[in-house]
Structures are given as structure tokens and as C-alpha cells.
Design a protein around this motif. Structure first.
Motif, short mmCIF file in Angstrom:
data_model
loop_
_atom_site.label_atom_id
_atom_site.label_comp_id
_atom_site.label_asym_id
_atom_site.label_seq_id
_atom_site.Cartn_x
_atom_site.Cartn_y
_atom_site.Cartn_z
N SER A 78 29.43 39.63 40.00
CA SER A 78 28.29 38.86 39.48
C SER A 78 27.27 38.52 40.57
O SER A 78 26.12 38.23 40.25
CB SER A 78 28.80 37.57 38.84
OG SER A 78 29.54 36.78 39.78
N GLU A 125 35.07 45.62 33.70
CA GLU A 125 34.72 44.50 32.83
C GLU A 125 35.14 43.16 33.44
O GLU A 125 34.37 42.19 33.43
CB GLU A 125 35.39 44.69 31.47
CG GLU A 125 35.10 43.56 30.49
CD GLU A 125 35.78 43.79 29.15
OE1 GLU A 125 35.82 42.84 28.34
OE2 GLU A 125 36.28 44.91 28.91
N VAL A 126 36.36 43.10 33.98
CA VAL A 126 36.88 41.83 34.51
C VAL A 126 36.23 41.50 35.85
O VAL A 126 35.74 40.39 36.08
CB VAL A 126 38.41 41.90 34.64
CG1 VAL A 126 38.94 40.64 35.35
CG2 VAL A 126 39.05 42.02 33.27
N GLY A 128 33.49 42.57 37.11
CA GLY A 128 32.05 42.39 37.03
C GLY A 128 31.64 41.02 36.54
O GLY A 128 30.46 40.66 36.63
N SER A 129 32.59 40.25 36.02
CA SER A 129 32.26 38.92 35.48
C SER A 129 32.51 37.80 36.48
O SER A 129 32.28 36.64 36.16
CB SER A 129 33.10 38.66 34.22
OG SER A 129 34.49 38.66 34.53
N VAL A 130 33.01 38.12 37.68
CA VAL A 130 33.30 37.11 38.70
C VAL A 130 32.56 37.48 39.98
O VAL A 130 32.00 38.57 40.11
CB VAL A 130 34.81 36.99 38.96
CG1 VAL A 130 35.54 36.53 37.71
CG2 VAL A 130 35.38 38.31 39.44
N SER A 131 32.57 36.56 40.94
CA SER A 131 31.91 36.81 42.23
C SER A 131 32.85 37.55 43.16
O SER A 131 34.06 37.61 42.96
CB SER A 131 31.47 35.49 42.87
OG SER A 131 32.60 34.70 43.19
#
Length: 341
Positions: A78, A125-126, A128-131
Motif C-alpha cells: 500500500s 491480494e493480501v 497489496g493491502s498492507v504496508s
């Protein structure tokens, strides 16, 4: 004889049929009985089993937990900091019939390729949703659990059961690695410069304090020494004054000898003085200091003839200068007429 020849082929065919209808399932395997490519039986328990010879075949599959290395992929967290992630998955064939139907021609190789696609998709997917900091921290264990959970439902359609998904390595792309190392190096150099500056400041402070202490101690020692020297000089002068006040004439004689000692040093000293100069009072007279019966000094006795020197005559004479060590010193004295007054 003819009968035996007729029975042997029949026995051979029977034996071949019996052996071809028997198969063994190892405890590490599962087996599918196929008839013209269609699944007619599933054998999951190890042991001896039978099938129809010639028209039925047996396909064996591994019943153990298998490991599959996932090719490294590039993900964008992210915070838009790209990372290259390398992972592996552990799985097993759970539903043998469904596995065969989902992969009728490719078998295990085709199933593993499709498993790779499932895991890679879930990783993007996983992650890409966190830093990137969460991916590189201890929280990655929770992220791996999310990846495994999200992949299980899709892998179940292939007859596979995903046991676990693990991230092996998380690196920066090669094009970003050098820039990151340069930035890290610059930060470390800045921190080192700060530490050096703080150390120099502390060193200067310590040196200044030490110099101040030295000056203070030196000043105090000098002050005490000057006080002690002054007190000693005062005592010495007091002793001298007490001694010389008893006989002023002797004090004058002593001071004259001291003047001779300091003025007539060396072997070639030349003095140009008037014959009646007060400097020669004790060199040109026979009187004794204080007329106290004290013997005349050697310097005064040796200088006595100078009292008869006429004005305008130049003479060379020698005198013994009295020194602290009583060492005789030969001095040349030239007397010339006085000019002016």
C-alpha cells in the motif's frame, strides 16, 4: 500328450489374468481404478486389491504432504514500495476423484501449476493491502495465515488441501536495492558524524575543564611559592639588616666586595673609570673596615699601590676579585684621566 499341450496355454492365460487383476497400494499412496479413462473405484487404504484385467487400469498418487516452491513474484504494498516475494506451499491430495476430474490429462504437474496461480494471486491480494513495514515485521505470520486461508477454498476445487503457505524471502527489486543501500549508508554516515561531533564536543569540554584546573592549580602553587619566597626574603633581609646594623662600615665594605665580584668577572674585563672614582675606595686605601683590627682583604691589599698613581697615567694592574667560591679571577683594569667634571 496332446491334452497337455492344449492345457498349458490355458493355464498360462489364467495365470496372466490372475496377476493382472491384482494390484498393491502402498501406505504412502492412493490409487484410482480406471476403466476406459473413467474412474470406477478409489483405493485409499493400503493393501492388496483386485481389478478387471485388460480393461481396467490403476493410477497411483502420492498420499503424503507435498511441498511446492512458488516462483518469486513482485508485489506492490500500500505504500508503493515494490517488493520481490519468494514463497512455498505445503499441500496434499485430499479428494482423489475430484483431483482426477479437475486434471484429467496433466495430472500432478498440471495441478501444481494451477496451485501456483492460486497462491500467487492470493499473495498479491493480501500483500497489496498492507504496508511494506508490516510485511517485513513480525506481523508477516498473520499475513501468511491469510494467504493460506484465502487459497484453500480455490484449491479445494482441484481436490487439493493447502496445509500452509510460507514466505521465504522478501527483498527489494534489483533496481531499487542499490538506491536503498545508498540511502541506508548515508543515514549511517550521518549518525556517525553526529556521534563524532558529540564526542568532539565532550572532548573539548573535558580538555577545557582540564586546562582550567591546570591554570588554577598552577596559579595557586605560584601564589603560595611567591608568598613563601617573600616571607623567606623578608626573613633574610631582616637577618642581613640586623647583622649589618651592628657594623655599618663592615656592611659598606661587604657591598663593595660584592660589586667587585659582579663587575670584575672573566679574564679580560676592561673598565674605563676616573682614578678618584668611589668604586676604587677599597682598592687604593690602606685603611681597614671600621678600624677594628680586622685584617685587610687580599683585594684591598693588592690594590693599595693604586693610591699613588698620578692623574693622567695609564697603568695595568691585577686584582683578585672575591667570589662566593673564593676563586681568584685575574682582571685587567685601565685607569684614564677623568674628563669633564
Amino acid at each position: 500328450m496332446k491334452r497337455s499341450a492344449f492345457l498349458l496355454p490355458i493355464v498360462a492365460v489364467v495365470l496372466v489374468g490372475i496377476f493382472s487383476s491384482v494390484y498393491v497400494v502402498d501406505e504412502r499412496q492412493k490409487a484410482l481404478v480406471l476403466q476406459f479413462g473413467r474412474v470406477v473405484d478409489v483405493k485409499e487404504d493400503p493393501g492388496l486389491a483386485f481389478k478387471l484385467p485388460l480393461i481396467q487400469d490403476v493410477a497411483y498418487y502420492d498420499d503424503r504432504i507435498l511441498s511446492r516452491d512458488i516462483d518469486p513474484i513482485e508485489v506492490t504494498p500500500s505504500d508503493d514500495r515494490r517488493l520481490v516475494v519468494d514463497a512455498f506451499a505445503r499441500y496434499r491430495i485430499a479428494n482423489l476423484r475430484q483431483f482426477r476430474e479437475a486434471n484429467p490429462t496433466g495430472g500432478v504437474e498440471q495441478a501444481e501449476q494451477r496451485l501456483d496461480d492460486i497462491v500467487r494471486s492470493q499473495m498479491r491480494e493480501v500483500l497489496g493491502s498492507v504496508s511494506s513495514n508490516e510485511i517485513l515485521s513480525e506481523d508477516r505470520a498473520a499475513l501468511m495465515t491469510r494467504i493460506a486461508s484465502g487459497s484453500r477454498s480455490r484449491a479445494a476445487n482441484l481436490g487439493l488441501q493447502i496445509i500452509d503457505v510460507r514466505l521465504k524471502r522478501t527483498d527489494l527489486p534489483p533496481q531499487n536495492l542499490d538506491a536503498t543501500f545508498a540511502r541506508m549508508r548515508a543515514e549511517r554516515e550521518r549518525e556517525a558524524a553526529d556521534e563524532i561531533a558529540r564526542g568532539e564536543e565532550a572532548a573539548q569540554r573535558i580538555r577545557a575543564q582540564a586546562d582550567r584546573t591546570v591554570v588554577e592549580l598552577t596559579s595557586e602553587a605560584t601564589r603560595e611559592s611567591e608568598i613563601a619566597r617573600g616571607e623567606a626574603d623578608a626573613r633574610r633581609n631582616g637577618i642581613f639588616a640586623e647583622a649589618f646594623s651592628a657594623d655599618p662600615e663592615f656592611f659598606e665594605f661587604y657591598r663593595s666586595l660584592t660589586a667587585y665580584t659582579r663587575a670584575l668577572q672573566g679574564s679580560n674585563s676592561t673598565l674605563v673609570l676616573s682614578p678618584d672614582s668611589e668604586f676604587f675606595d677599597y682598592l687604593k686605601t690602606d685603611r681597614l673596615p671600621g678600624d677594628s683590627g680586622m685584617p685587610a682583604p687580599a683585594a684591598a691589599s693588592a690594590a693599595a699601590p693604586l693610591g699613588n698613581v698620578a692623574e693622567g697615567d695609564a697603568v695595568d694592574t691585577t686584582a683578585e676579585a672575591v667570589t662566593d667560591d673564593d676563586a681568584p679571577a685575574t682582571t685587567e683594569v685601565e685607569i684614564v684621566p677623568a674628563t669633564g667634571n
